[in-house]
Design a protein around this motif. Structure first.
Motif, PDB file in Angstrom:
ATOM      1  N   ALA A 187      -7.196  49.034  35.061  1.00  0.00           N
ATOM      2  CA  ALA A 187      -7.517  47.767  36.067  1.00  0.00           C
ATOM      3  C   ALA A 187      -7.344  46.507  35.035  1.00  0.00           C
ATOM      4  O   ALA A 187      -6.651  45.717  35.599  1.00  0.00           O
ATOM      5  N   ALA A 188      -7.684  46.554  33.759  1.00  0.00           N
ATOM      6  CA  ALA A 188      -7.498  45.327  33.016  1.00  0.00           C
ATOM      7  C   ALA A 188      -5.953  45.064  32.757  1.00  0.00           C
ATOM      8  O   ALA A 188      -5.503  44.050  32.898  1.00  0.00           O
TER       9      ALA A 188
ATOM     10  N   VAL B  30      -7.588  38.351  38.861  1.00  0.00           N
ATOM     11  CA  VAL B  30      -8.903  37.817  38.493  1.00  0.00           C
ATOM     12  C   VAL B  30      -9.945  38.921  39.046  1.00  0.00           C
ATOM     13  O   VAL B  30     -10.908  39.301  38.199  1.00  0.00           O
ATOM     14  N   ALA B  31      -9.843  39.356  40.147  1.00  0.00           N
ATOM     15  CA  ALA B  31     -10.968  40.404  40.756  1.00  0.00           C
ATOM     16  C   ALA B  31     -10.752  41.479  39.959  1.00  0.00           C
ATOM     17  O   ALA B  31     -11.697  42.304  39.605  1.00  0.00           O
ATOM     18  N   LEU B  32      -9.536  42.110  39.595  1.00  0.00           N
ATOM     19  CA  LEU B  32      -9.346  43.391  38.513  1.00  0.00           C
ATOM     20  C   LEU B  32     -10.113  43.201  37.593  1.00  0.00           C
ATOM     21  O   LEU B  32     -10.805  44.056  37.076  1.00  0.00           O
ATOM     22  N   LEU B  33      -9.867  42.232  36.811  1.00  0.00           N
ATOM     23  CA  LEU B  33     -10.547  42.081  35.388  1.00  0.00           C
ATOM     24  C   LEU B  33     -12.100  42.109  35.551  1.00  0.00           C
ATOM     25  O   LEU B  33     -12.952  42.551  34.756  1.00  0.00           O
ATOM     26  N   ALA B  34     -12.491  41.378  36.614  1.00  0.00           N
ATOM     27  CA  ALA B  34     -14.182  41.134  36.869  1.00  0.00           C
ATOM     28  C   ALA B  34     -14.707  42.520  37.115  1.00  0.00           C
ATOM     29  O   ALA B  34     -15.803  42.924  36.733  1.00  0.00           O
TER      30      ALA B  34
ATOM     31  N   THR C 131      -5.925  42.920  29.246  1.00  0.00           N
ATOM     32  CA  THR C 131      -5.552  41.951  30.167  1.00  0.00           C
ATOM     33  C   THR C 131      -4.709  40.773  29.492  1.00  0.00           C
ATOM     34  O   THR C 131      -3.705  40.335  30.094  1.00  0.00           O
ATOM     35  N   GLY C 132      -5.012  40.231  28.394  1.00  0.00           N
ATOM     36  CA  GLY C 132      -4.381  38.999  28.002  1.00  0.00           C
ATOM     37  C   GLY C 132      -2.856  39.405  27.282  1.00  0.00           C
ATOM     38  O   GLY C 132      -1.908  38.913  27.329  1.00  0.00           O
ATOM     39  N   LEU C 133      -3.111  40.621  26.556  1.00  0.00           N
ATOM     40  CA  LEU C 133      -1.854  41.205  26.114  1.00  0.00           C
ATOM     41  C   LEU C 133      -0.595  41.548  27.354  1.00  0.00           C
ATOM     42  O   LEU C 133       0.457  41.210  27.385  1.00  0.00           O
ATOM     43  N   ALA C 134      -1.282  41.842  28.403  1.00  0.00           N
ATOM     44  CA  ALA C 134      -0.413  42.273  29.458  1.00  0.00           C
ATOM     45  C   ALA C 134       0.199  41.039  30.082  1.00  0.00           C
ATOM     46  O   ALA C 134       1.389  41.225  30.599  1.00  0.00           O
ATOM     47  N   LEU C 135      -0.654  40.099  30.002  1.00  0.00           N
ATOM     48  CA  LEU C 135      -0.006  38.722  30.535  1.00  0.00           C
ATOM     49  C   LEU C 135       0.836  37.938  29.524  1.00  0.00           C
ATOM     50  O   LEU C 135       1.831  37.579  29.855  1.00  0.00           O
TER      51      LEU C 135
END
Length: 537
Positions: A38-39, A63-67, A85-89
């Motif tokens: 999900a992240a 946003v919803a997936l990380l939450a 999440t940050g790396l994937a972005l």
């Protein structure tokens, strides 16, 4: 901060309504493998919201997936998930940096560093799970404030921060772009993340199988749709100033990459010759411009010290019969350099004041900790002279317009753009040089220009050496966008901006309020965890 996932609330354990039948047990948290997936998907969804993909609607989904991934996790697990999440972005979003310095190690280091801020966000989301489980209604606004707080830190630290990848800069084609006129980029980020928070709140509810739960879930989804469309209710600014004809010259460079600096005279000649050709077509006609904008680095030869460069720019200004805003690199003082915007008048030459870039880019225009950075990559030696910052706001009189000039990445910093408007700018100009990068970087930067135009109710433009150059209306619409790596001259008649938006008047206040709310939520969650521990004793 490691016990947040253990808290339950009366609502989690309460018996279902009589007409509902037995309700399924609420999950304590997502299993780690599923949470990691999900992240990663959260980061990819955010990435696709930005140019050149422009799927703005995926930002709240990310946003919803990380939450969901972080909820009820340990804080350190939340940090891991945020980092993923940050790396994937950031690895793909900042991929254009590899064009200059290679794929390893610097772009990976930069992306990993930016991902650390999202890791802090993930830890904070996990740490506030107790608060969410106690007061479920708080989840959506909490998600919004945590995202604003994360971006506020990342935009400032270290060395003045790096605002690339803010959620607000992905919304130029979405209905929430209009929110920028109310509270700037921070309010846009908050609103997008609020939508994401409403989505995760609706999806997480264990009572969906019941009639009451279904109604609550549907209400949350309806609220998400209403909030997502809120920006459409904000009226577009209508500039009411006098009309001016503006020309932007995109002279292009002999070849992309840092090597273009070795052909500085060719770059200058490209812009001079394009301006003279424009003059031959339009002087004495209604299309003759009132002002001309050249991009950053259009004269990498210091025209204040080099008579030949001085004469060439003067020839262009005399031919077109209008002031030119020239992007120039000035030598000195000492071994340093300065990145300048200079107003060049026909028959008079360079004028004072000039604008000196206030926020040189670390590791690009100057090298902090040079000896240490050299151990990471010897590419730092390409920056031979560290650029010094200016200290004056970039509002300049260019013919009939008061131009709010910012240079390149400065468009990402809220205060630098706002200061030009509060000092009287009625046209926002962004002088930039994208020859080191690619189309993705240019389009991401143009998205920032579009948000700034809406935020301050001003027409804006981006002038690039190689593209993308374009005019932007006060409503964020794009006009005469140029092709990348192609010489071009574009003109537009536009009305100068008047009045101020609420965002311009409020300045940093919305960001302070939202970031403070995030801090208060962290304190409240800590208090609840302490209360639960003492109760168990």
């Amino acid at each position: 901060m490691t016990t947040s996932e253990t808290a339950t609330t009366p609502s989690d354990n309460a018996a279902p309504p009589d007409d509902a039948g037995p309700a399924p047990a609420a999950p304590r948290r997502l299993p780690l493998p599923l949470a990691l997936v999900a992240a990663a998907l959260a980061g990819l969804a955010q990435l696709l919201a930005f140019p050149p993909y422009d799927q703005w609607w995926l930002a709240p989904v990310g946003v919803a997936l990380l939450a969901a991934a972080c909820h009820r996790q340990r804080a350190r697990t939340g940090a891991l998930l945020g980092f993923v999440t940050g790396l994937a972005l950031f690895i793909p979003l900042l991929g254009w940096t590899s064009i200059v310095i290679g794929h390893w190690p610097w772009p990976i280091v930069l992306a990993a560093f930016e991902a650390l801020y999202v890791a802090l966000l993930g830890a904070a989301a996990a740490a506030t799970s107790t608060l969410v489980d106690t007061y479920r209604w708080v989840w959506a606004p909490l998600v919004g404030t945590l995202w604003v707080a994360q971006e506020a830190l990342r935009d400032r630290l270290p060395w003045g921060g790096f605002p690339w990848g803010r959620i607000a800069f992905s919304q130029q084609d979405g209905p929430l772009a209009g929110v920028a006129a109310l509270g700037g980029a921070p309010l846009v980020t908050f609103t997008v993340a609020l939508v994401g928070g409403l989505l995760v709140t609706a999806a997480w509810r264990r009572t969906w199988p019941t009639r009451t739960g279904a109604l609550r879930g549907a209400a949350l989804l309806a609220a998400a749709v209403i909030v997502a469309l809120a920006g459409l209710a904000v009226p577009d600014a209508t500039p009411a100033g006098h009309k001016v004809v503006v020309a932007v010259v995109q002279g292009n460079v002999p070849r992309l990459g840092l090597e273009f600096n070795a052909q500085r005279r060719a770059v200058l000649d490209n812009h001079v010759n394009a301006t003279i050709r424009l003059a031959n077509r339009v002087v004495g006609t209604p299309q003759q411009p009132d002002l001309v904008i050249w991009p950053e680095n259009s004269s990498d030869i210091d025209p204040l010290q080099n008579p030949d460069a001085y004469d060439r720019i003067s020839a262009a200004a005399d031919a077109i019969g209008a002031p030119i805003l020239v992007g120039a690199v000035l030598a000195g003082p000492g071994d340093h350099a300065r990145n300048a915007g200079i107003v060049w008048l026909p028959g008079k030459g360079p004028q004072q004041p000039m604008y000196l870039k206030q926020h040189p880019v670390p590791f690009a225009e100057y090298i902090p900790m040079r000896s240490l950075a050299r151990k990471v990559t010897d590419k730092v030696d390409l920056v031979r002279s560290d650029f010094l910052p200016g200290h004056r706001t970039g509002n300049l009189t260019v013919g009939p317009a008061t131009v709010g000039d910012v240079i390149c990445f400065e468009v990402g910093y809220d205060n630098l753009v706002r200061d030009t408007v509060t000092h009287g700018a009625n046209l926002i100009t962004v002088q930039t040089n994208n020859a080191d990068f690619n189309t993705a970087e240019s389009k991401q930067q143009l998205a920032m220009v579009r948000l700034r135009a809406v935020e301050h109710g001003r027409p804006a433009l981006m002038a690039s050496t190689v593209g993308v150059s374009a005019f932007v209306g006060a409503d964020g619409s794009v006009h005469h966008e140029t092709r990348f790596n192609t010489p071009a001259v574009i003109e537009q008649t536009l009305r100068l901006g008047t009045g101020t938006t609420l965002a311009t008047r409020l300045g940093v206040i919305p960001e302070i309020v939202l970031a403070a709310a995030a801090g208060a939520a962290l304190l409240a969650a800590a208090g609840l965890r302490w209360k639960h521990r003492t109760t168990r004793r």
